[in-house]
Design a protein around this motif. Structure first.
Motif, mmCIF file in Angstrom:
data_model
loop_
_atom_site.group_PDB
_atom_site.id
_atom_site.type_symbol
_atom_site.label_atom_id
_atom_site.label_comp_id
_atom_site.label_asym_id
_atom_site.label_seq_id
_atom_site.Cartn_x
_atom_site.Cartn_y
_atom_site.Cartn_z
ATOM 1 N N ARG A 154 -6.424 3.067 -4.882
ATOM 2 C CA ARG A 154 -7.737 1.765 -5.536
ATOM 3 C C ARG A 154 -7.909 2.411 -6.879
ATOM 4 N N ALA A 155 -7.359 2.748 -7.823
ATOM 5 C CA ALA A 155 -6.790 2.410 -8.971
ATOM 6 C C ALA A 155 -7.513 2.010 -9.805
ATOM 7 N N PRO A 156 -7.081 1.217 -10.777
ATOM 8 C CA PRO A 156 -7.316 -0.341 -11.846
ATOM 9 C C PRO A 156 -6.096 -0.192 -11.598
ATOM 10 N N ARG A 157 -5.214 0.278 -12.571
ATOM 11 C CA ARG A 157 -4.179 0.092 -12.704
ATOM 12 C C ARG A 157 -3.128 -0.272 -11.699
ATOM 13 N N THR A 158 -3.161 0.526 -10.177
ATOM 14 C CA THR A 158 -2.170 0.152 -9.510
ATOM 15 C C THR A 158 -2.991 -1.450 -8.348
ATOM 16 N N VAL A 159 -4.228 -1.318 -8.486
ATOM 17 C CA VAL A 159 -4.516 -2.782 -7.662
ATOM 18 C C VAL A 159 -3.978 -3.884 -8.645
ATOM 19 N N LEU A 160 -3.799 -3.711 -10.279
ATOM 20 C CA LEU A 160 -3.495 -4.969 -10.971
ATOM 21 C C LEU A 160 -1.802 -5.010 -10.711
ATOM 22 N N ALA A 161 -1.158 -3.529 -10.313
ATOM 23 C CA ALA A 161 0.604 -3.459 -9.965
ATOM 24 C C ALA A 161 0.602 -4.241 -8.743
ATOM 25 N N LYS A 162 -0.224 -4.626 -7.481
ATOM 26 C CA LYS A 162 0.017 -4.765 -6.213
ATOM 27 C C LYS A 162 -0.832 -6.101 -6.072
ATOM 28 N N VAL A 163 -2.292 -7.086 -7.372
ATOM 29 C CA VAL A 163 -1.646 -7.898 -7.397
ATOM 30 C C VAL A 163 -0.498 -9.427 -8.315
ATOM 31 N N LEU A 164 0.637 -8.487 -9.111
ATOM 32 C CA LEU A 164 1.113 -8.822 -9.566
ATOM 33 C C LEU A 164 1.795 -8.973 -8.826
ATOM 34 N N CYS A 165 2.387 -7.787 -8.346
ATOM 35 C CA CYS A 165 3.922 -7.792 -7.459
ATOM 36 C C CYS A 165 3.211 -8.944 -5.939
ATOM 37 N N ASP A 166 2.367 -9.322 -5.825
ATOM 38 C CA ASP A 166 1.558 -9.983 -4.690
ATOM 39 C C ASP A 166 1.827 -11.765 -5.317
ATOM 40 N N GLN A 167 1.773 -11.930 -6.393
ATOM 41 C CA GLN A 167 1.914 -12.948 -6.410
ATOM 42 C C GLN A 167 3.003 -13.500 -7.192
ATOM 43 N N THR A 168 4.002 -12.291 -7.854
ATOM 44 C CA THR A 168 5.580 -12.813 -7.849
ATOM 45 C C THR A 168 6.411 -12.343 -7.254
ATOM 46 N N GLU B 147 1.130 -1.519 -0.370
ATOM 47 C CA GLU B 147 0.103 -0.156 0.251
ATOM 48 C C GLU B 147 0.821 0.960 -0.524
ATOM 49 N N ARG B 148 1.656 1.476 0.509
ATOM 50 C CA ARG B 148 2.922 2.080 1.179
ATOM 51 C C ARG B 148 3.302 2.607 -0.745
ATOM 52 N N ALA B 149 4.249 0.938 -1.079
ATOM 53 C CA ALA B 149 4.796 1.238 -2.193
ATOM 54 C C ALA B 149 3.724 2.149 -3.544
ATOM 55 N N LEU B 150 2.846 1.819 -3.397
ATOM 56 C CA LEU B 150 1.858 1.594 -4.695
ATOM 57 C C LEU B 150 0.162 2.084 -4.071
ATOM 58 N N PRO B 151 0.028 2.828 -3.440
ATOM 59 C CA PRO B 151 -1.097 3.411 -2.886
ATOM 60 C C PRO B 151 -2.524 3.714 -3.598
#
Length: 196
Positions: free
Chosen positions: A77-91, A71-75
């Motif tokens: 809830r914009a769609p691109r931000t959420v997708l980036a968080k999911v990608l980081c989480d899964q990677t 959340e700090r790195a990618l604050p």
């Protein structure tokens, strides 16, 4: 019931770390108890205690810190931000948590080769997780308030822990092995007289 829920919500806002960690650990270890029940054997509370120990000492804390870091790195809830968080989480987050589970359980069980389950089951389990966790985390990052994210992950982790603990005990990390066991148990239940 409403009073209990309000008290829990206040605790999560005032003391987010311990509240989230305890909720996560309780849900995660309940997943182990459920998978034991589904397998049809007697309850192994020592095994559930090991799962709870790993959940409290690593998984719940890791998830709390990891979700805050994302959340700090990618604050936002914009769609691109959420997708980036999911990608980081899964990677990154997913493989770390999965590796810690297999190695941690092997250590707590006193296994000679603490990396054996990891070597044998990691890729199958990781691929199975990719069918579940991206949707969970899309919801988490897009809709759930930050102070509830670890608890939400724990709630969804209950289902995952049921599968993961089964895989660690008697599966190979694939959904097929879990469904095969459930079908076998269901077929065995058909031939048994009903319980009184």
């Amino acid at each position: 019931m409403a009073g209990w829920w309000r008290a829990l919500a206040r605790a999560a806002q005032r003391h987010p770390w311990p509240t989230n960690v305890l909720l996560y650990a309780g849900l995660y270890s309940s997943g182990d108890a459920l998978q034991q029940r589904l397998r049809g054997g007697p309850a192994d509370w020592r095994q559930t205690r090991r799962v709870a120990t790993l959940a409290v000492t690593f998984h719940a804390n890791f998830n709390y810190v990891w979700l805050r870091l994302l959340e700090r790195a990618l604050p936002g809830r914009a769609p691109r931000t959420v997708l980036a968080k999911v990608l980081c989480d899964q990677t990154f987050g997913g493989p770390v948590a999965l590796s810690a589970f297999y190695v941690g359980m092997s250590i707590l069980q006193g296994d000679d080769d603490i990396f054996l389950d990891l070597k044998q089951k990691f890729w199958n389990t990781y691929k199975t997780g990719l069918m579940y966790w991206p949707l969970v985390q899309l919801t988490n990052f897009g809709l759930v308030p930050v102070h509830w994210r670890t608890a939400y992950t724990g709630l969804c982790g209950f289902l995952w822990a049921t599968f993961l603990c089964f895989s660690q005990q008697s599966g190979d990390g694939t959904l097929r092995s879990a469904f095969t066991l459930l079908r076998r148990n269901e077929a065995g239940a058909v031939g048994r007289p009903p319980e009184k």
